[in-house]
Motif scaffolding. Structure first.
Motif, short mmCIF file in Angstrom:
data_model
loop_
_atom_site.label_atom_id
_atom_site.label_comp_id
_atom_site.label_asym_id
_atom_site.label_seq_id
_atom_site.Cartn_x
_atom_site.Cartn_y
_atom_site.Cartn_z
N GLU A 1 -37.16 -71.58 16.29
CA GLU A 1 -37.84 -70.68 15.36
C GLU A 1 -36.86 -69.66 14.78
OE1 GLU A 1 -41.22 -68.86 17.13
OE2 GLU A 1 -42.44 -70.68 17.08
N LYS A 2 -35.96 -69.15 15.61
CA LYS A 2 -34.96 -68.20 15.14
C LYS A 2 -33.96 -68.86 14.20
CE LYS A 2 -36.49 -64.80 17.71
NZ LYS A 2 -37.14 -63.61 17.10
N LEU A 3 -33.72 -70.15 14.41
CA LEU A 3 -32.77 -70.88 13.57
C LEU A 3 -33.43 -71.44 12.31
CD1 LEU A 3 -30.83 -72.92 16.30
CD2 LEU A 3 -30.15 -70.77 15.23
N VAL B 1 -26.70 -76.03 8.20
CA VAL B 1 -26.48 -74.58 8.30
C VAL B 1 -27.26 -74.09 9.51
CG1 VAL B 1 -26.76 -72.34 7.21
CG2 VAL B 1 -26.12 -74.32 5.83
N THR B 2 -26.55 -73.67 10.53
CA THR B 2 -27.19 -73.29 11.79
C THR B 2 -26.25 -72.42 12.61
OG1 THR B 2 -28.39 -74.19 13.69
CG2 THR B 2 -26.35 -75.31 13.06
N ASP B 3 -26.64 -72.10 13.81
CA ASP B 3 -25.76 -71.47 14.79
C ASP B 3 -25.38 -72.56 15.80
OD1 ASP B 3 -25.38 -70.18 17.60
OD2 ASP B 3 -25.06 -68.53 16.20
N ILE C 1 -31.73 -62.49 20.72
CA ILE C 1 -30.98 -63.60 20.14
C ILE C 1 -30.58 -63.33 18.69
CG2 ILE C 1 -33.09 -64.81 19.46
CD1 ILE C 1 -31.65 -67.43 19.89
N SER C 2 -31.39 -62.56 17.96
CA SER C 2 -31.10 -62.31 16.54
C SER C 2 -29.72 -61.69 16.34
CB SER C 2 -32.18 -61.42 15.92
OG SER C 2 -33.44 -62.07 15.99
#
Length: 325
Positions: free
Chosen positions: A295-297, A214-216, A171-172
């Protein structure tokens, strides 16, 4: 020191036995006591000098081996040089075990890659007949077709979950952080599940947040969609509310709730809990995906619930602003 003495205790025992025998012979033959004591003292000094040097080598080797604990799974070439034939045999055994393990890992990786490619291919191919069936069901607006369309929608959601689960490992490389309008992301998710709200006759209380985040966008939409899907699945009547509570985006329903003993484990992969066992269709993957994605975001998630009183999911979606160079 304790470990060294434990390894060398046999040598110390032999040293004492030899010198007891030595002293006994001197005593039996009535040799001068001074000569016996002098010989024992010289031997003791030489023995201690040897043990000191040997202890230094022992400490260095233990240090090397401990330092290799983190890399031995990757490479066994850094093992300290063997000091005798026995150590050489042990190192050869380790080398063979390492080679066998490397072969097994390589085979497992290849098998997993093949399965992943097949599952991904299947998920993409199944989307074509799903889309075709959706178009066919739209040709005639009947109650039966609407029911079938909803079931088809659920199938499509499960297929999407497969793809999201597979992409989670990498995902990164798929994240694109920008500043987005949170309300617009929420509207897109609500529109996606609009038919489900209508079908179940649930009211929606959506209070605009007026927030930028601020995110995806794609992956945050996946999380919000999964939470809405869970709320719709486990809410038979009442409403679903979406609002801001401080820094948290809250999605709250009037559903069946979650048992207290299940709450600490709802984010575990494959855990379905009491509700999932009753539902029979629960996969135990949805909330696990949400936690991993968030967690990734760099967002947070927490859940509070009580049986019969609904569930409240809170997402902390605030994030430091992107630095503009």
């Amino acid at each position: 020191m304790k470990a060294y003495l434990s390894c060398k205790k046999e040598g110390w025992i032999l040293f004492l036995v030899f010198h007891v025998v030595f002293a006994l012979i001197f005593f039996l033959y009535q040799f001068p006591v001074e000569g016996a004591c002098y010989g024992i003292a010289v031997n003791l000094v030489l023995w201690l000098m040897y043990q000191a040097a040997d202890f230094g080598r022992f400490r260095r080797k233990i240090g090397q081996l401990k330092g290799l604990q983190t890399v031995i799974a990757v490479d066994d070439s850094e093992l300290p040089e063997s000091q005798d034939a026995l150590e050489s045999v042990y190192q050869e055994l380790l080398h063979r075990l390492f080679e066998e393990k490397a072969q097994e890992v390589s085979k497992a990786d290849a098998d997993f890659k093949n399965q992943l490619e097949y599952a991904t291919m299947w998920a993409h191919q199944i989307k074509t007949p799903i889309a075709a069936m959706g178009l066919l069901l739209q040709e005639e607006d009947t109650e039966k077709n609407r029911e079938l369309a909803m079931e088809l929608f659920e199938i499509e959601q499960y297929v999407d979950m497969i793809l999201q689960y597979q992409r989670l490992r990498n995902i990164s490389g798929d994240l694109v952080f920008r500043e987005y309008d949170l309300d617009e992301i929420l509207r897109q998710c609500i529109r996606k599940y609009a038919r489900s709200f209508i079908r179940k006759r649930l009211s929606l209380d959506f209070r605009e947040t007026g927030r930028k985040v601020v995110t995806d966008e794609k992956w945050l939409s996946v999380v919000i969609g999964q939470i809405l899907s869970n709320s719709l699945k486990y809410t038979k009547s009442g409403s679903i509310r979406i609002f801001m509570e401080g820094d948290y985006l809250v999605i709250e329903d009037t559903g069946i709730g979650i048992a207290p003993e299940d709450l600490p484990r709802v984010f575990e992969k494959g855990y379905t809990g009491y509700n999932g066992r009753n539902d029979k269709k629960s996969t135990g993957i949805g909330l696990y995906l949400c936690r991993e994605i968030l967690e990734k975001l760099s967002h947070e998630i927490k859940i509070s619930s009580a049986p019969g009183k609904g569930t409240k999911v809170s997402l902390k979606v605030t994030r430091e602003q992107l630095e503009v160079e």
